[in-house]
Design an enzyme around this catalytic site. Structure first.
Site, PDB file in Angstrom:
ATOM      1  N   LYS A 212       0.815  -1.219   0.000  1.00  0.00           N
ATOM      2  CA  LYS A 212       0.000   0.000   0.000  1.00  0.00           C
ATOM      3  C   LYS A 212       0.847   1.266   0.000  1.00  0.00           C
ATOM      4  CE  LYS A 212      -3.863  -2.331   2.288  1.00  0.00           C
ATOM      5  NZ  LYS A 212      -3.205  -3.625   2.620  1.00  0.00           N
ATOM      6  N   ARG A 213       1.774   1.358  -0.911  1.00  0.00           N
ATOM      7  CA  ARG A 213       2.676   2.496  -0.982  1.00  0.00           C
ATOM      8  C   ARG A 213       2.073   3.647  -1.795  1.00  0.00           C
ATOM      9  NH1 ARG A 213       4.699  -0.098   2.830  1.00  0.00           N
ATOM     10  NH2 ARG A 213       6.911  -0.524   3.001  1.00  0.00           N
TER      11      ARG A 213
END
Length: 307
Positions: free
Chosen positions: A108-109
């Site tokens: 989830k960058r």
């Protein structure tokens, strides 16, 4: 870069994943190894070693257990970062890749462009065991662009958080964008479609930019599937979060493809469930996981057939 055969472009990674789903089924094995829970399992089976060794061994056995049932695995980095075992995370990704699975690094960058480029460089280099990663679109196009560039260059994929499975997602994602009369999740869906097509040919069935669409929101998922036929979906929320096989069918196209359906706790802790508790003890957790994976896979395939 993608190779060419007989003048034709090879299918991209997401299209190859879709082909695997059509052959094997849509179940995605999630791996969220929470050591607070796994310590209980380690005690039940009499394990005496260090947490890092148990975690590694558990993850490796989980991969071996599910690899013949599913075509893909999603490994959540949070459960490794929280106990400072990032190195083990990469070992797990490598083992999953060697087992022949499509590997999704659930990280989830997302950030401003120059920082996103570092995240993309960290996870999406050509030899990375991660085939796809999850990303956050909150920074808009310049925050996503580096991931697109690495996806195109190295035949990787990204899944963009679009309509997430948690209950409070509505607080933000269901808000209406007043000037366009669309919800925020639909606006993100439009961008996902645009981003995917920007790095794809016109003949692409599914672009390399997918959407995370929660199984717990079937009405919204149906809208997104109708709006974006070229977007492949990663669907969390089935099983432990409450979504049923009937809930997930709206995520699939008319051929029964177009999505993978994640189950993490439902597989990992199957031995504790009412369905398997009488048959399996903690020492046979892997057998329970395997049988639950087979059962869930069959249930999902049947539900899609009967759509």
């Amino acid at each position: 870069p993608q190779l060419r055969q007989k003048g034709k472009k090879m299918k991209n990674l997401m299209e190859r994943l879709n082909e695997a789903v059509m052959k094997k089924g849509p179940l995605l094995a999630g791996l969220d190894p929470d050591m607070d829970k796994l310590r209980g399992l380690s005690k039940e089976i009499g394990y005496q070693g260090a947490d890092c060794d148990f975690l590694r061994n558990y993850c490796f056995e989980y991969i071996e257990t599910v690899k013949d049932v599913v075509c893909a695995i999603k490994v959540n980095i949070a459960f490794f970062e929280s106990i400072e075992l990032q190195a083990v995370y990469w070992e797990v990704l490598e083992r999953a890749k060697a087992a022949g699975l499509f590997v999704i690094a659930d990280v989830k960058r997302g950030d401003i462009g120059n920082t996103s480029r570092q995240y993309a460089k960290a996870y999406m280099y050509a030899e990375s065991p991660a085939d796809m990663i999850t990303i956050n679109p909150m920074f808009g196009t310049d925050g996503v662009q580096p991931f697109l560039e690495y996806a195109e260059k190295n035949d990787k994929g990204v899944f963009v958080l679009t309509k997430t499975s948690n209950k409070s997602s509505a607080e933000i994602q269901d808000k209406v964008v007043q000037d366009e009369e669309k919800t925020i999740y639909q606006t993100i869906g439009q961008l996902v479609d645009k981003w995917g097509k920007s790095i794809s040919s016109e003949t692409t069935i599914y672009t390399q930019v997918g959407a995370v669409v929660g199984a717990t929101h079937p009405t919204e998922a149906k809208k997104l599937r109708e709006m974006f036929p070229n977007t492949f979906f990663l669907v969390p929320g089935y099983g432990a979060q409450g979504a049923t096989a009937k809930d997930i069918v709206v995520n699939f196209d008319e051929k029964g493809g177009g999505a993978v359906v994640n189950s993490s706790r439902g597989l990992m802790f199957a031995y504790e469930s009412e369905r398997w508790a009488e048959k399996y003890t903690a020492s046979r957790w892997a057998d329970a996981t395997h049988d639950e994976a087979e059962r869930a896979q069959k249930e999902l395939v049947e539900a899609i057939k009967n759509k």
